[in-house]
Design a protein around this motif. Structure first.
Motif, short mmCIF file in Angstrom:
data_model
loop_
_atom_site.label_atom_id
_atom_site.label_comp_id
_atom_site.label_asym_id
_atom_site.label_seq_id
_atom_site.Cartn_x
_atom_site.Cartn_y
_atom_site.Cartn_z
N GLY A 173 8.81 9.45 -7.20
CA GLY A 173 8.45 8.96 -5.87
C GLY A 173 7.26 8.02 -5.90
O GLY A 173 6.51 7.97 -6.88
N TRP A 174 7.14 7.27 -4.83
CA TRP A 174 5.98 6.41 -4.58
C TRP A 174 5.31 6.88 -3.29
O TRP A 174 5.99 7.14 -2.29
CB TRP A 174 6.37 4.95 -4.41
N PHE A 175 4.01 6.97 -3.34
CA PHE A 175 3.20 7.31 -2.18
C PHE A 175 2.08 6.28 -2.06
O PHE A 175 1.81 5.55 -3.01
CB PHE A 175 2.60 8.72 -2.33
N ARG A 176 1.44 6.25 -0.90
CA ARG A 176 0.32 5.34 -0.74
C ARG A 176 -0.75 5.98 0.14
O ARG A 176 -0.46 6.88 0.92
CB ARG A 176 0.77 4.01 -0.14
N GLN A 177 -1.96 5.49 -0.03
CA GLN A 177 -3.06 5.99 0.77
C GLN A 177 -4.01 4.85 1.09
O GLN A 177 -4.55 4.21 0.18
CB GLN A 177 -3.81 7.11 0.04
N GLU A 237 -0.49 -3.82 7.13
CA GLU A 237 -0.49 -2.36 7.16
C GLU A 237 0.05 -1.73 5.88
O GLU A 237 0.01 -0.51 5.73
CB GLU A 237 0.28 -1.83 8.38
N ASP A 238 0.56 -2.54 4.98
CA ASP A 238 0.98 -2.03 3.67
C ASP A 238 -0.19 -1.92 2.70
O ASP A 238 -0.03 -1.41 1.59
CB ASP A 238 2.05 -2.94 3.06
N THR A 239 -1.34 -2.41 3.11
CA THR A 239 -2.53 -2.34 2.26
C THR A 239 -2.90 -0.89 1.98
O THR A 239 -3.09 -0.10 2.91
CB THR A 239 -3.71 -3.06 2.92
N ALA A 240 -2.95 -0.53 0.70
CA ALA A 240 -3.23 0.85 0.30
C ALA A 240 -3.26 0.93 -1.22
O ALA A 240 -2.85 -0.01 -1.91
CB ALA A 240 -2.15 1.79 0.84
N GLY A 280 -2.81 5.35 -9.54
CA GLY A 280 -2.79 4.44 -8.41
C GLY A 280 -3.07 2.99 -8.77
O GLY A 280 -3.80 2.69 -9.72
N THR A 281 -2.47 2.10 -8.00
CA THR A 281 -2.72 0.67 -8.13
C THR A 281 -2.91 0.11 -6.72
O THR A 281 -2.18 0.45 -5.80
CB THR A 281 -1.57 -0.03 -8.88
N GLN A 282 -3.92 -0.74 -6.56
CA GLN A 282 -4.30 -1.22 -5.23
C GLN A 282 -3.45 -2.42 -4.82
O GLN A 282 -3.30 -3.39 -5.58
CB GLN A 282 -5.77 -1.61 -5.22
N VAL A 283 -2.93 -2.34 -3.61
CA VAL A 283 -2.20 -3.45 -3.00
C VAL A 283 -2.97 -3.86 -1.74
O VAL A 283 -3.23 -3.03 -0.88
CB VAL A 283 -0.76 -3.06 -2.63
N THR A 284 -3.34 -5.13 -1.67
CA THR A 284 -4.06 -5.65 -0.51
C THR A 284 -3.28 -6.83 0.05
O THR A 284 -3.00 -7.80 -0.66
CB THR A 284 -5.47 -6.09 -0.89
N VAL A 285 -2.91 -6.71 1.31
CA VAL A 285 -2.14 -7.75 1.98
C VAL A 285 -3.04 -8.42 3.01
O VAL A 285 -3.53 -7.78 3.93
CB VAL A 285 -0.89 -7.17 2.65
N SER A 286 -3.24 -9.70 2.83
CA SER A 286 -4.10 -10.45 3.75
C SER A 286 -3.25 -11.10 4.83
O SER A 286 -2.17 -11.62 4.56
CB SER A 286 -4.88 -11.52 2.99
N SER A 287 -3.76 -11.06 6.04
CA SER A 287 -2.98 -11.61 7.17
C SER A 287 -3.44 -13.02 7.51
O SER A 287 -4.39 -13.53 6.96
CB SER A 287 -3.15 -10.71 8.38
#
Length: 126
Positions: free
Chosen positions: A34-38, A88-91, A119-126
């Motif tokens: 599974g994949w989870f995010r926080q 909102e996918d940033t986590a 964990g690996t960080q994903v940052t989505v800029s708007s």
């Protein structure tokens, strides 16, 4: 047992990323994954899960149609293809292994998973 997630980074809204999770130390093709995010200040949440041989998948409603989970048992690898990314996918994204979920079964409950990656960080800029 080791789960090593990678592939995170900074991406613009609407963009794509592919996360990978390298597994070792256990019989990978006998575990559902599974994949989870926080996100900061929020509880960990389920993203996607895949059964032993990839025949069954499950997604959180917020990512359905945008994310695809897959696995390569020969390479002991789990993937999460993310597209149409939103802020909102940033986590921080975590991969996890579920030992007691044979066949086509999957679960979205984090307490059912036995092993977790860093964990690996994903940052989505708007």
């Amino acid at each position: 047992v080791q789960l090593q997630a990678s592939g995170g980074g900074l991406v613009q809204a609407g963009g794509s990323l592919r996360l990978s999770c390298a597994a070792s130390g256990f019989i990978f093709d006998k575990y559902a994954m599974g994949w989870f995010r926080q996100a900061p200040g929020k509880e960990r949440e389920f993203v996607a899960a895949i059964s032993w041989r990839g025949g069954n998948t499950q997604y959180a409603g917020s990512v359905k149609g945008r994310f695809t989970v897959s696995r390569d048992n020969a390479k002991h690898a789990l993937y999460l293809q993310m597209s149409s990314l939103k802020s909102e996918d940033t986590a921080a994204y975590y991969c996890a292994a579920d030992r007691f979920r044979p066949g086509y079964q999957v679960t979205s409950q984090d307490y059912e998973y036995d092993y977790w990656g860093q964990g690996t960080q994903v940052t989505v800029s708007s």
